[in-house]
Design a protein around this motif. Structure first.
Motif, mmCIF file in Angstrom:
data_model
loop_
_atom_site.group_PDB
_atom_site.id
_atom_site.type_symbol
_atom_site.label_atom_id
_atom_site.label_comp_id
_atom_site.label_asym_id
_atom_site.label_seq_id
_atom_site.Cartn_x
_atom_site.Cartn_y
_atom_site.Cartn_z
ATOM 1 N N GLY A 29 49.376 36.829 46.590
ATOM 2 C CA GLY A 29 50.093 37.452 45.650
ATOM 3 C C GLY A 29 49.379 36.458 44.435
ATOM 4 N N ALA A 30 49.055 35.086 43.847
ATOM 5 C CA ALA A 30 48.515 35.470 42.636
ATOM 6 C C ALA A 30 48.787 36.301 41.813
ATOM 7 N N LEU A 31 48.776 36.234 41.112
ATOM 8 C CA LEU A 31 48.077 36.980 39.222
ATOM 9 C C LEU A 31 46.876 36.302 38.723
ATOM 10 N N ILE A 32 45.587 37.083 39.115
ATOM 11 C CA ILE A 32 44.629 36.931 38.497
ATOM 12 C C ILE A 32 44.111 37.090 37.016
ATOM 13 N N VAL A 33 43.880 36.660 36.434
ATOM 14 C CA VAL A 33 43.605 36.932 34.941
ATOM 15 C C VAL A 33 41.955 36.376 34.870
ATOM 16 N N ASP A 34 41.189 37.538 34.792
ATOM 17 C CA ASP A 34 39.614 36.759 34.716
ATOM 18 C C ASP A 34 39.297 37.345 33.265
ATOM 19 N N LEU A 94 40.162 36.530 21.127
ATOM 20 C CA LEU A 94 40.401 38.287 21.037
ATOM 21 C C LEU A 94 40.420 37.712 22.710
ATOM 22 N N ILE A 95 40.023 37.492 23.665
ATOM 23 C CA ILE A 95 40.126 36.915 25.290
ATOM 24 C C ILE A 95 41.205 35.958 25.097
ATOM 25 N N GLY A 96 42.024 35.219 23.679
ATOM 26 C CA GLY A 96 42.075 34.576 24.222
ATOM 27 C C GLY A 96 43.837 34.764 23.910
ATOM 28 N N GLN A 97 44.379 36.328 23.039
ATOM 29 C CA GLN A 97 45.188 36.322 22.784
ATOM 30 C C GLN A 97 45.689 37.646 24.233
ATOM 31 N N GLU A 98 44.715 38.165 24.825
ATOM 32 C CA GLU A 98 44.654 39.396 26.301
ATOM 33 C C GLU A 98 44.680 38.182 27.218
ATOM 34 N N THR A 99 44.301 36.174 27.056
ATOM 35 C CA THR A 99 45.069 35.819 28.599
ATOM 36 C C THR A 99 46.608 36.001 28.900
ATOM 37 N N GLN A 102 48.352 38.555 29.415
ATOM 38 C CA GLN A 102 48.479 38.839 31.043
ATOM 39 C C GLN A 102 48.581 38.353 31.702
ATOM 40 N N ALA A 103 48.348 36.379 31.469
ATOM 41 C CA ALA A 103 49.409 35.774 32.042
ATOM 42 C C ALA A 103 51.059 36.044 32.101
ATOM 43 N N ALA A 104 51.468 36.474 30.833
ATOM 44 C CA ALA A 104 52.808 36.894 31.013
ATOM 45 C C ALA A 104 53.942 38.297 31.914
ATOM 46 N N LEU A 105 52.746 38.333 32.484
ATOM 47 C CA LEU A 105 53.804 39.930 33.485
ATOM 48 C C LEU A 105 53.316 39.091 35.046
#
Length: 206
Positions: A29-34, A94-99, A102-105
């Motif tokens: 059930g975790a949200l994974i941010v890869d 750029l990775i930080g922005q996308e991280t 995605q985490a906000a989802l």
């Protein structure tokens, strides 16, 4: 990401089984941010980082499909530490922005697992997560697994391991360690489930 979401940093050396653990946590059930997947997406054909990569490193580092030539770049950064620094300065924002996106989802209360291969090396993730989960195994197991799944020679795998944080540094940064040496998939899943249950019971550490 909601204020009540638990934040877990997941890391481990190459060949440790970290990706397998991430998949098991997703099933629970975790949200994974890869972050590695984000990096690959940014440097794939048409990725947001390609124009800057081309400018910084030249056409020779962009393959025929328009993606970053990862093998050529890997060879360069092994030989030239300054190239690694340039690459990281380009990609990390750029990775930080996308991280963050995605985490906000995450849904309210859903644990967010940040899968970060270089969590210890970055020096900044400890303050951003409630727990650090390290998937650990011996260097010999790392080499054996990576050789089996890839076309890399043992010496090249050892070079990759040497570029990563020392095993002792990862273990020192861990709140929880899963020792993934000699475990079956079923045994590993039981270890992951036990950690998951602990997270459900404990309050975040910070």
């Amino acid at each position: 990401m909601t204020a009540t979401s638990r934040r877990i940093g997941l890391t481990g050396g190459i060949g440790s089984g970290k990706s397998t653990v991430a998949a098991m946590l997703a099933d629970l059930g975790a949200l994974i941010v890869d972050t590695d997947a984000i990096s690959r997406s940014l440097s794939a054909a048409g990725g947001a980082a390609i124009p800057a990569l081309r400018t910084a490193f030249g056409d020779d580092f962009i393959d025929a499909e328009g993606a970053l030539d990862r093998a050529r770049m890997r060879s360069l950064v092994f030989q030239d530490p300054s190239a690694r620094t340039r690459l990281e300065r380009l990609l990390h924002p750029l990775i930080g922005q996308e991280t963050v996106r995605q985490a906000a989802l995450a849904t309210p209360g859903q644990p967010v697992v940040f899968d970060v291969p270089l969590l210890v090396e970055s020096g900044r993730w400890r303050a951003l997560v409630d727990w650090v989960l390290v998937v650990d195994c011996t260097p010999e197991t790392q080499v054996e697994r990576v050789v089996q799944r890839s076309q890399l020679a043992p010496a090249e795998v050892e070079r990759i391991i040497a570029q990563q944080a020392p095993r002792a540094a990862r273990l020192a940064a861990a709140d929880v360690v899963i020792c993934n040496d000699g475990l079956t998939l079923q045994e590993l899943e039981a270890e992951v489930r036990a950690v998951w249950q602990r997270w459900q019971l404990d309050s975040p550490a910070g």
